[in-house]
Scaffold this motif. Structure first.
Motif, PDB file in Angstrom:
ATOM      1  N   MET A  23      30.319   5.840  13.560  1.00 22.39           N
ATOM      2  CA  MET A  23      29.990   4.472  13.883  1.00 22.39           C
ATOM      3  C   MET A  23      28.655   4.449  14.617  1.00 22.39           C
ATOM      4  O   MET A  23      28.500   5.072  15.652  1.00 22.39           O
ATOM      5  N   SER A  24      27.706   3.797  14.021  1.00 22.74           N
ATOM      6  CA  SER A  24      26.393   3.753  14.669  1.00 22.74           C
ATOM      7  C   SER A  24      26.300   2.484  15.515  1.00 22.74           C
ATOM      8  O   SER A  24      26.030   1.399  15.031  1.00 22.74           O
ATOM      9  N   ASP A  25      26.528   2.683  16.768  1.00 24.43           N
ATOM     10  CA  ASP A  25      26.490   1.559  17.706  1.00 24.43           C
ATOM     11  C   ASP A  25      25.134   1.557  18.387  1.00 24.43           C
ATOM     12  O   ASP A  25      24.814   2.454  19.161  1.00 24.43           O
ATOM     13  N   ILE A  26      24.295   0.567  18.043  1.00 27.16           N
ATOM     14  CA  ILE A  26      22.952   0.478  18.617  1.00 27.16           C
ATOM     15  C   ILE A  26      23.038  -0.277  19.934  1.00 27.16           C
ATOM     16  O   ILE A  26      23.512  -1.408  19.987  1.00 27.16           O
ATOM     17  N   ARG A  27      22.588   0.377  20.954  1.00 23.08           N
ATOM     18  CA  ARG A  27      22.600  -0.257  22.275  1.00 23.08           C
ATOM     19  C   ARG A  27      21.177  -0.687  22.627  1.00 23.08           C
ATOM     20  O   ARG A  27      20.255   0.112  22.587  1.00 23.08           O
ATOM     21  N   TYR A  28      21.067  -1.944  22.945  1.00 21.00           N
ATOM     22  CA  TYR A  28      19.764  -2.478  23.322  1.00 21.00           C
ATOM     23  C   TYR A  28      19.562  -2.324  24.819  1.00 21.00           C
ATOM     24  O   TYR A  28      20.451  -2.613  25.613  1.00 21.00           O
ATOM     25  N   THR A  29      18.418  -1.882  25.167  1.00 22.00           N
ATOM     26  CA  THR A  29      18.083  -1.826  26.584  1.00 22.00           C
ATOM     27  C   THR A  29      17.583  -3.195  27.012  1.00 22.00           C
ATOM     28  O   THR A  29      17.331  -4.083  26.198  1.00 22.00           O
ATOM     29  N   ALA A  30      17.415  -3.338  28.293  1.00 18.69           N
ATOM     30  CA  ALA A  30      16.938  -4.624  28.812  1.00 18.69           C
ATOM     31  C   ALA A  30      15.540  -4.931  28.292  1.00 18.69           C
ATOM     32  O   ALA A  30      15.214  -6.084  27.999  1.00 18.69           O
ATOM     33  N   ALA A  31      14.722  -3.911  28.144  1.00 14.48           N
ATOM     34  CA  ALA A  31      13.348  -4.133  27.684  1.00 14.48           C
ATOM     35  C   ALA A  31      13.313  -4.616  26.240  1.00 14.48           C
ATOM     36  O   ALA A  31      12.541  -5.517  25.898  1.00 14.48           O
ATOM     37  N   THR A  32      14.135  -4.061  25.371  1.00 13.61           N
ATOM     38  CA  THR A  32      14.128  -4.497  23.974  1.00 13.61           C
ATOM     39  C   THR A  32      14.718  -5.889  23.831  1.00 13.61           C
ATOM     40  O   THR A  32      14.264  -6.667  23.001  1.00 13.61           O
ATOM     41  N   GLN A  33      15.704  -6.214  24.643  1.00 13.34           N
ATOM     42  CA  GLN A  33      16.265  -7.565  24.609  1.00 13.34           C
ATOM     43  C   GLN A  33      15.233  -8.585  25.072  1.00 13.34           C
ATOM     44  O   GLN A  33      15.106  -9.664  24.491  1.00 13.34           O
ATOM     45  N   LEU A  34      14.503  -8.225  26.112  1.00 16.28           N
ATOM     46  CA  LEU A  34      13.473  -9.126  26.626  1.00 16.28           C
ATOM     47  C   LEU A  34      12.341  -9.289  25.616  1.00 16.28           C
ATOM     48  O   LEU A  34      11.827 -10.394  25.412  1.00 16.28           O
ATOM     49  N   GLU A  35      11.970  -8.206  24.962  1.00 15.62           N
ATOM     50  CA  GLU A  35      10.937  -8.269  23.927  1.00 15.62           C
ATOM     51  C   GLU A  35      11.377  -9.163  22.772  1.00 15.62           C
ATOM     52  O   GLU A  35      10.588  -9.964  22.249  1.00 15.62           O
ATOM     53  N   HIS A  36      12.637  -9.060  22.389  1.00 20.38           N
ATOM     54  CA  HIS A  36      13.166  -9.907  21.319  1.00 20.38           C
ATOM     55  C   HIS A  36      13.159 -11.377  21.746  1.00 20.38           C
ATOM     56  O   HIS A  36      12.822 -12.259  20.962  1.00 20.38           O
ATOM     57  N   LEU A  37      13.510 -11.633  22.984  1.00 20.31           N
ATOM     58  CA  LEU A  37      13.513 -13.003  23.510  1.00 20.31           C
ATOM     59  C   LEU A  37      12.116 -13.607  23.467  1.00 20.31           C
ATOM     60  O   LEU A  37      11.935 -14.740  23.038  1.00 20.31           O
ATOM     61  N   HIS A  38      11.120 -12.830  23.866  1.00 21.79           N
ATOM     62  CA  HIS A  38       9.741 -13.332  23.870  1.00 21.79           C
ATOM     63  C   HIS A  38       9.208 -13.552  22.456  1.00 21.79           C
ATOM     64  O   HIS A  38       8.436 -14.469  22.223  1.00 21.79           O
ATOM     65  N   SER A  39       9.608 -12.726  21.521  1.00 17.30           N
ATOM     66  CA  SER A  39       9.132 -12.919  20.155  1.00 17.30           C
ATOM     67  C   SER A  39       9.808 -14.109  19.481  1.00 17.30           C
ATOM     68  O   SER A  39       9.220 -14.765  18.633  1.00 17.30           O
TER      69      SER A  39
ATOM     70  N   ILE B 169       8.566 -17.062  29.619  1.00 18.25           N
ATOM     71  CA  ILE B 169       7.491 -16.463  30.399  1.00 18.25           C
ATOM     72  C   ILE B 169       7.835 -15.020  30.734  1.00 18.25           C
ATOM     73  O   ILE B 169       8.976 -14.597  30.611  1.00 18.25           O
ATOM     74  N   ASN B 170       6.836 -14.293  31.166  1.00 19.90           N
ATOM     75  CA  ASN B 170       7.041 -12.930  31.636  1.00 19.90           C
ATOM     76  C   ASN B 170       6.215 -12.730  32.898  1.00 19.90           C
ATOM     77  O   ASN B 170       5.643 -13.676  33.431  1.00 19.90           O
ATOM     78  N   ALA B 171       6.136 -11.520  33.364  1.00 23.07           N
ATOM     79  CA  ALA B 171       5.420 -11.250  34.609  1.00 23.07           C
ATOM     80  C   ALA B 171       3.920 -11.487  34.477  1.00 23.07           C
ATOM     81  O   ALA B 171       3.239 -11.722  35.470  1.00 23.07           O
ATOM     82  N   ASP B 172       3.392 -11.426  33.264  1.00 23.45           N
ATOM     83  CA  ASP B 172       1.956 -11.601  33.060  1.00 23.45           C
ATOM     84  C   ASP B 172       1.549 -13.046  32.778  1.00 23.45           C
ATOM     85  O   ASP B 172       0.380 -13.320  32.544  1.00 23.45           O
ATOM     86  N   THR B 173       2.483 -13.961  32.790  1.00 24.78           N
ATOM     87  CA  THR B 173       2.180 -15.359  32.510  1.00 24.78           C
ATOM     88  C   THR B 173       1.416 -15.975  33.672  1.00 24.78           C
ATOM     89  O   THR B 173       1.804 -15.843  34.828  1.00 24.78           O
ATOM     90  N   GLU B 174       0.336 -16.641  33.344  1.00 21.45           N
ATOM     91  CA  GLU B 174      -0.478 -17.281  34.374  1.00 21.45           C
ATOM     92  C   GLU B 174       0.056 -18.668  34.683  1.00 21.45           C
ATOM     93  O   GLU B 174       0.826 -19.247  33.924  1.00 21.45           O
ATOM     94  N   LYS B 175      -0.384 -19.205  35.804  1.00 20.98           N
ATOM     95  CA  LYS B 175       0.067 -20.522  36.245  1.00 20.98           C
ATOM     96  C   LYS B 175      -0.266 -21.602  35.220  1.00 20.98           C
ATOM     97  O   LYS B 175       0.549 -22.466  34.926  1.00 20.98           O
ATOM     98  N   TYR B 176      -1.460 -21.530  34.634  1.00 22.44           N
ATOM     99  CA  TYR B 176      -1.876 -22.531  33.657  1.00 22.44           C
ATOM    100  C   TYR B 176      -0.955 -22.525  32.441  1.00 22.44           C
ATOM    101  O   TYR B 176      -0.553 -23.575  31.959  1.00 22.44           O
ATOM    102  N   GLU B 177      -0.602 -21.334  31.943  1.00 25.33           N
ATOM    103  CA  GLU B 177       0.298 -21.231  30.787  1.00 25.33           C
ATOM    104  C   GLU B 177       1.661 -21.826  31.105  1.00 25.33           C
ATOM    105  O   GLU B 177       2.252 -22.536  30.294  1.00 25.33           O
ATOM    106  N   TRP B 178       2.185 -21.509  32.289  1.00 25.41           N
ATOM    107  CA  TRP B 178       3.505 -21.987  32.671  1.00 25.41           C
ATOM    108  C   TRP B 178       3.517 -23.511  32.760  1.00 25.41           C
ATOM    109  O   TRP B 178       4.425 -24.168  32.244  1.00 25.41           O
ATOM    110  N   ILE B 179       2.511 -24.082  33.393  1.00 30.79           N
ATOM    111  CA  ILE B 179       2.442 -25.539  33.535  1.00 30.79           C
ATOM    112  C   ILE B 179       2.277 -26.200  32.166  1.00 30.79           C
ATOM    113  O   ILE B 179       2.883 -27.237  31.888  1.00 30.79           O
ATOM    114  N   THR B 180       1.471 -25.599  31.292  1.00 35.40           N
ATOM    115  CA  THR B 180       1.279 -26.136  29.951  1.00 35.40           C
ATOM    116  C   THR B 180       2.597 -26.177  29.181  1.00 35.40           C
ATOM    117  O   THR B 180       2.921 -27.169  28.530  1.00 35.40           O
ATOM    118  N   HIS B 181       3.370 -25.097  29.268  1.00 34.25           N
ATOM    119  CA  HIS B 181       4.673 -25.068  28.592  1.00 34.25           C
ATOM    120  C   HIS B 181       5.609 -26.136  29.154  1.00 34.25           C
ATOM    121  O   HIS B 181       6.341 -26.798  28.407  1.00 34.25           O
TER     122      HIS B 181
END
Length: 86
Positions: free
Chosen positions: A1-17, A23-35
């Motif tokens: 049984m191939s059980d693929i376990r996602y790490t937190a980083a891959t889940q977060l990457e999938h969420l952003h895509s 947002i993420n840690a690199d999001t600037e204030k202007y981007e956040w306000i625009t969204h």
């Protein structure tokens, strides 16, 4: 049984895509306000009671309010700030 376990980083990457507004840690204030402004305008346009309320409060037609909100979604906070090359 191939059980693929996602790490937190891959889940977060999938969420952003999948969701461009997240947002993420690199999001600037202007981007956040625009969204935030785009999400609010889209919500008002997409919910007819809010749309009607805003039209009555502004004393404008519903079509005019919808047009102004959709136009404002292009650059809701004005042009982006200049980035300095340090």
């Amino acid at each position: 049984m191939s059980d693929i376990r996602y790490t937190a980083a891959t889940q977060l990457e999938h969420l952003h895509s999948r969701y461009t507004g997240t947002i993420n840690a690199d999001t600037e204030k202007y981007e956040w306000i625009t969204h935030q402004h785009r999400d609010t305008s889209a919500s008002i346009v997409g919910h007819p009671p809010l749309h009607s309320y805003l039209a009555v409060a502004d004393g404008e037609t519903k079509a005019r309010v919808k047009f102004e909100l959709t136009e404002r979604m292009l650059q809701p906070c004005g042009p982006p700030p200049h980035k300095s090359d340090d």
